[in-house]
Motif scaffolding. Structure first.
Motif, PDB file in Angstrom:
ATOM      1  N   LEU A   1       0.847  -1.205   0.000  1.00 26.57           N
ATOM      2  CA  LEU A   1       0.000   0.000   0.000  1.00 26.57           C
ATOM      3  C   LEU A   1       0.880   1.252   0.000  1.00 26.57           C
ATOM      4  N   GLY A   2       1.956   1.213   0.793  1.00 27.33           N
ATOM      5  CA  GLY A   2       2.873   2.346   0.828  1.00 27.33           C
ATOM      6  C   GLY A   2       3.504   2.575  -0.528  1.00 27.33           C
ATOM      7  N   ALA A   3       3.917   1.461  -1.168  1.00 22.59           N
ATOM      8  CA  ALA A   3       4.531   1.564  -2.495  1.00 22.59           C
ATOM      9  C   ALA A   3       3.523   2.141  -3.484  1.00 22.59           C
ATOM     10  N   SER A   4       2.269   1.713  -3.369  1.00 23.97           N
ATOM     11  CA  SER A   4       1.242   2.196  -4.303  1.00 23.97           C
ATOM     12  C   SER A   4       1.022   3.691  -4.149  1.00 23.97           C
ATOM     13  N   PHE A   5       0.919   4.158  -2.908  1.00 24.28           N
ATOM     14  CA  PHE A   5       0.701   5.594  -2.704  1.00 24.28           C
ATOM     15  C   PHE A   5       1.922   6.395  -3.138  1.00 24.28           C
TER      16      PHE A   5
ATOM     17  N   LEU B   1       4.330  10.100  -7.078  1.00 19.65           N
ATOM     18  CA  LEU B   1       5.351  10.411  -8.082  1.00 19.65           C
ATOM     19  C   LEU B   1       4.716  10.714  -9.434  1.00 19.65           C
ATOM     20  N   VAL B   2       3.745   9.877  -9.840  1.00 13.14           N
ATOM     21  CA  VAL B   2       3.132  10.069 -11.162  1.00 13.14           C
ATOM     22  C   VAL B   2       2.307  11.361 -11.189  1.00 13.14           C
ATOM     23  N   THR B   3       1.470  11.567 -10.150  1.00  9.75           N
ATOM     24  CA  THR B   3       0.631  12.779 -10.157  1.00  9.75           C
ATOM     25  C   THR B   3       1.509  14.030 -10.038  1.00  9.75           C
ATOM     26  N   GLY B   4       2.588  13.934  -9.263  1.00 10.44           N
ATOM     27  CA  GLY B   4       3.494  15.081  -9.145  1.00 10.44           C
ATOM     28  C   GLY B   4       4.149  15.382 -10.477  1.00 10.44           C
TER      29      GLY B   4
ATOM     30  N   TYR C   1       8.645  16.779 -16.663  1.00  8.14           N
ATOM     31  CA  TYR C   1       8.014  15.722 -15.890  1.00  8.14           C
ATOM     32  C   TYR C   1       8.868  15.359 -14.680  1.00  8.14           C
ATOM     33  N   TRP C   2      10.203  15.562 -14.803  1.00  6.74           N
ATOM     34  CA  TRP C   2      11.046  15.117 -13.699  1.00  6.74           C
ATOM     35  C   TRP C   2      12.272  16.034 -13.584  1.00  6.74           C
ATOM     36  N   VAL C   3      12.690  16.269 -12.352  1.00  6.40           N
ATOM     37  CA  VAL C   3      13.949  16.978 -12.123  1.00  6.40           C
ATOM     38  C   VAL C   3      14.551  16.377 -10.859  1.00  6.40           C
ATOM     39  N   TRP C   4      15.904  16.293 -10.796  1.00 11.54           N
ATOM     40  CA  TRP C   4      16.510  15.647  -9.636  1.00 11.54           C
ATOM     41  C   TRP C   4      16.524  16.621  -8.470  1.00 11.54           C
ATOM     42  N   ASP C   5      15.347  16.928  -8.037  1.00  8.86           N
ATOM     43  CA  ASP C   5      15.126  17.868  -6.933  1.00  8.86           C
ATOM     44  C   ASP C   5      15.109  17.059  -5.636  1.00  8.86           C
ATOM     45  N   ALA C   6      15.484  17.727  -4.525  1.00  6.32           N
ATOM     46  CA  ALA C   6      15.627  16.990  -3.262  1.00  6.32           C
ATOM     47  C   ALA C   6      14.334  16.259  -2.886  1.00  6.32           C
TER      48      ALA C   6
ATOM     49  N   LEU D   1      11.723  15.334  -4.815  1.00  5.51           N
ATOM     50  CA  LEU D   1      11.349  14.278  -5.766  1.00  5.51           C
ATOM     51  C   LEU D   1      12.294  13.080  -5.618  1.00  5.51           C
ATOM     52  N   THR D   2      13.585  13.363  -5.465  1.00  2.00           N
ATOM     53  CA  THR D   2      14.559  12.266  -5.384  1.00  2.00           C
ATOM     54  C   THR D   2      14.343  11.456  -4.118  1.00  2.00           C
ATOM     55  N   SER D   3      14.071  12.129  -2.994  1.00  4.51           N
ATOM     56  CA  SER D   3      13.913  11.366  -1.741  1.00  4.51           C
ATOM     57  C   SER D   3      12.609  10.565  -1.781  1.00  4.51           C
ATOM     58  N   GLU D   4      11.608  11.080  -2.498  1.00  2.00           N
ATOM     59  CA  GLU D   4      10.358  10.308  -2.637  1.00  2.00           C
ATOM     60  C   GLU D   4      10.586   9.076  -3.517  1.00  2.00           C
TER      61      GLU D   4
END
Lengths: 245, 58
Positions: A99-103, A108-111, A122-127, A129-132
């Motif tokens: 469930l944690g992996a799913s959320f 990640l996708v909605t962000g 769609y993606w940047v190696w931002d702190a 986003l990367t930690s998520e």
């Protein structure tokens, strides 16, 4: 109260309790999420800058919150399992991980879908986003490790240790927007200096978070039934249950 | 936000908003359906194993 809690910790009693409660929580979560969506997609006014694009917040923020909340549940259960050797605690971790992996995946996708129109990528190696993303790997790592051993007890203990080691990632995700100047929005919704969101915007957000929490309660109970059955399959109560079913 | 069409267009952000909600829907539905099926399959497997070997359904 303690007797009730102690009784609850016994697998057969817990299995029955989960089976009764889960459907009710599932239907309740459906209602609450429907109300949140109605508020968020229909009633809330468009954002003055992002227009209707901001409405992604009503799935992005609740799922991001859940991804961290569930990891804490998983880590606490792992610690209890390791310290007091409670099989049920390891079952909670094993039930929470998917469930944690799913959320986390949803967050990640909605962000990312929100980032494209607003940041242009769609993606940047931002702190943040990367930690998520690391959080997603931790969940997947937990699940892989949990099933990697013939003997489930070994799998439980090994993955529990990974879960505990990974706790450090949670504050990093939360405070990443403060420590590093990230492209990702700072903590504006609940801790923002001035209330940026009018009630018509943040009330649906609260409702969605509560809806996701109730959803999590319903389906971790459902998954716990499976985890308990797998761990207790050679016991008398499971044989009786199977004979009866 | 009166007309249905206007609602669906999401102010021009439809191509981002609806896939985001679609992803959430698919993942949440999968997590709602999967445990029940897994439970039934496990109970069936345990029942199969509990039968004496000659009566076992294939």
């Amino acid at each position: 109260m303690f007797i009730w809690f102690h009784k609850l910790a016994s697998p057969p009693y817990f299995y029955k309790f989960a089976g009764i409660l889960a459907p009710w929580l599932a239907w309740l979560s459906l209602l609450v999420i429907a109300a949140g969506l109605y508020g968020g997609l229909w009633l809330a006014p468009p954002d003055y800058q992002q227009g209707d694009g901001f409405r992604i917040i009503y799935v992005h923020v609740p799922s991001a919150w859940m991804s961290m909340f569930i990891y804490m549940v998983m880590a606490v259960a792992a610690a209890i399992g390791l310290i007091w050797r409670m099989k049920l605690a390891h079952a909670v971790s094993a039930a929470a991980a998917p469930l944690g992996a799913s959320f986390t995946f949803i967050a990640l996708v909605t962000g990312s879908l929100w980032g494209k129109p607003m940041w242009g990528t769609y993606w940047v190696w931002d702190a943040r986003l990367t930690s998520e993303l690391i959080l997603l790997f931790l969940y997947v790592g937990y699940m892989a490790l949990n099933h990697a051993f013939e003997d489930r007890r070994t799998g439980d203990r090994a993955s529990a240790i990974l879960a505990l080691v990974g706790i450090v990632n949670i504050p990093i995700i939360h405070y990443s927007v403060k420590w590093w100047n990230t492209l990702h929005q700072g903590a504006t919704v609940f801790f923002g200096p001035r209330a940026e969101m009018p009630p018509s915007m943040y009330i649906p957000l609260f409702i969605m978070i509560i809806g996701f929490m109730v959803y999590f309660a319903a389906f971790i109970l459902k998954r716990l039934q499976v985890e308990v059955l797998q761990r207790e399959r050679n016991t008398a109560w499971v044989r009786a249950l199977v004979a009866k079913s | 936000m009166n007309s249905w069409h206007e609602f669906l267009s999401m102010g021009g952000y439809a191509v981002y908003v609806w896939p985001a909600y679609g992803t959430a829907l698919v993942v949440l539905l999968a997590n709602a359906i999967w445990p029940g099926r897994q439970q039934r399959a496990l109970l069936k497997e345990l029942r199969r194993r509990s039968l004496p070997s000659e009566e076992r359904p294939t």
